[in-house]
Motif scaffolding. Sequence first.
Motif, short mmCIF file in Angstrom:
data_model
loop_
_atom_site.label_atom_id
_atom_site.label_comp_id
_atom_site.label_asym_id
_atom_site.label_seq_id
_atom_site.Cartn_x
_atom_site.Cartn_y
_atom_site.Cartn_z
N TYR A 169 6.05 -6.81 6.40
CA TYR A 169 7.05 -7.56 7.17
C TYR A 169 6.46 -7.99 8.52
O TYR A 169 6.61 -9.13 8.96
CB TYR A 169 8.31 -6.71 7.36
N PHE A 220 6.50 2.34 4.54
CA PHE A 220 5.88 1.79 5.75
C PHE A 220 4.81 0.75 5.44
O PHE A 220 4.47 -0.06 6.31
CB PHE A 220 5.37 2.93 6.64
N THR A 221 4.30 0.74 4.22
CA THR A 221 3.45 -0.39 3.80
C THR A 221 4.33 -1.64 3.74
O THR A 221 3.90 -2.73 4.15
CB THR A 221 2.80 -0.11 2.43
N LEU A 228 6.93 -2.18 5.53
CA LEU A 228 7.18 -2.59 6.92
C LEU A 228 5.97 -3.35 7.47
O LEU A 228 6.12 -4.36 8.19
CB LEU A 228 7.48 -1.35 7.78
N GLY A 229 4.77 -2.87 7.11
CA GLY A 229 3.54 -3.55 7.54
C GLY A 229 3.49 -4.98 7.02
O GLY A 229 3.09 -5.90 7.74
#
Lengths: 85, 604
Positions: free
Chosen positions: B486, B480-481, B483-484
């Motif tokens: 992105y 999820f880092t 994704l962050g």
Amino acid sequence: MQEPKLLGSWLDTARERAGAFKKLLFVVLAGLVALNVFILPHEPHFAPEKIPGFWALFALICTVIMVFVLKKIVYPILAQHEEDK
Amino acid sequence: MTGLEHLGIHFFLHPAIGFFVLALVMAFLKNRHYMAWRWLLLVPPVMAIVAVVALSMSNTGPRDLTTFSYLGQTLHLGRVDTLSLVFAHIFAVQSLIGFIYALHVQDKAQHIAACFYIAGAFGSVFAGDYLTLFIFWELMSIGSVFLVWLRRTPASNAAGFRYFLFHVFGGLFLLGGLLLRHGALGTFDFTAVTPGTAHYYDYIILLGFLVNVAFVPLHAWLPDAYPEATITGTVFMGAYTTKTAVYALARGFSGFELLAIGGCIMCLYGVFYATLENNARRLLSYHIVSQVGYMVCGIGIGTAMTVDGAIAHAYANILFKSLLLMAVGCLFYSAGSDKLTELGGLASRLPLVLIGYMVGAVSISGMPLFTAFISKPMIITGAAEAHHPWLALGMEIAAVGTFLSVGVKLPYFAFWSKPKNDKPLTPIPWNMYLAMGISSVLCLFFGLFPETLYKMLPFEAEYTPYTTWHVLQSSLIIGFTGLGFYVMRRIIPPHPSRNLDFDFLYRAIGRGFVKLVSVPAAAVDNIWTDVYARFGMRGLLGLGRGTNVFDGKVIDGVLDGSARAVREGGGAAVARTQTGRLQDYLAATVALGLIIFVVVWFVK
């Protein structure tokens, strides 16, 4: 020493298929959150750890806030010309 | 392997000796013969590995293997126990990796500097008393500053001076503290202090250690100097200075709350600055501050789990941080820049460098199967179990920032962000690939077999890294880092700039000091010039006419004779030594000091 050309061309192909990798990333992330519904810590160090998706949200929010605050607010204050100091 | 353990019991071969001998031998070699002498570079690291393995196998508990009297004091050069051995172990392994990486470097001065630097690190971890520690501590400073200066650019000259001045400042605190401590206790023994019994002199010593551990706000020498060092020099420097200071803190100052809180601040401060940074080597330097912050925090909390975690993380950090610096060094060597804005689109042209870098990146980020996964969570879990949830949370935020900068931002902008880069690339020597390969394998090895590292730790804390929850939690944070990144991809691109840090403060202090001295001096000089013009000139002209006769008849004759004598004698040789460069005088001082040391040793 020569770098392997075959590996290089494979990476070129991978670069062209960035869209597919992006979709794969989203699927993997969704899968991880789904797993988090069933797998939770036996002895949580923080109370919210018991909520599925807590660490996913934690990482995403931290990243967004960190990048926004640092790049938009802190950076204009700290940035100097490369040769100035 | 039988026999090695007896070697460790009966004969202590100090790992520093090989590096001293090599430095001495190299002084007589010529750069142009490097194809022949370069293999000698591998001898001291192999000797160091053999010596440390032999000591580890002869498991006879803490011991003091070498003492000798020097200037009325007893120096303890060989304190061997589990704490010193685990650091010596990774120092020895890293010295081999570092010299393999530097095998193509023809400039022998760089190798001599590295030898002194590594010898200083070994001397420090085996030092049983503060005096011995101080001698080797300063030797490290001198060796490392030459790794900066020998890049031979104006920026490296300036950064080297700032680096050296700051380390002299830290060294003076260490010296002052140990002398005051000796005055109070009558001993130089380097033993642990508890927060409750610490005196003012212990805090002065601690301040000296904090400079080398890059404790915020005493840290700015690190991101200032490391990116200005030679490519191979940065790899050495990333491994030894801060980790020797971590060793010193673990030895002497475990359990100090100041360290626990300050370490957590270091973790966050480093990742914040790394998020803003454009220079890849400076970005990784900020991550040294951050990763060392985990270790300082663990030592500060002071439980068996956190101190063991700190030591395990120091071991792991040397491996993955040197791998990252080696990969970025390869980029710099090949593409001619370490600035992210000038790189990009290199993935398919430097795929092996990309793989090496990514192994280091996932290792530092704590991805399962790689080293930091088995070390960093020990500190975080230990912090939470020791009722420091805020420190644990701070370290989790820093873990997010670590993957953001090192795991995604740097590789994206160096390897992927632009279309395929068609700039000419310098071919990378085979030895640089080999060194990265060894580091990569070790990062994976310790990630897969954590027990091999855990059994070297001094407190034998119980920690099981591979549980379903740990693997899932780590994967969630990393994923999820990503994704962050992105989501924020339009805001995060780096810009060419130099960001204000505390080094700005000490540059300003330096400039202020120069003004403080030069402005009054210039004022006095102006007044003197006026006085001289009004009163002195007339008298001096008359005196000058009289002395002219004496000068022509007597002085010239004598001077001509003595000038001829100087020219024909050793004058030219003496003049060559008077280069006016502080670097040369510093090197000469170290050489002279070592010669005196050796002479006294043998004469006694």
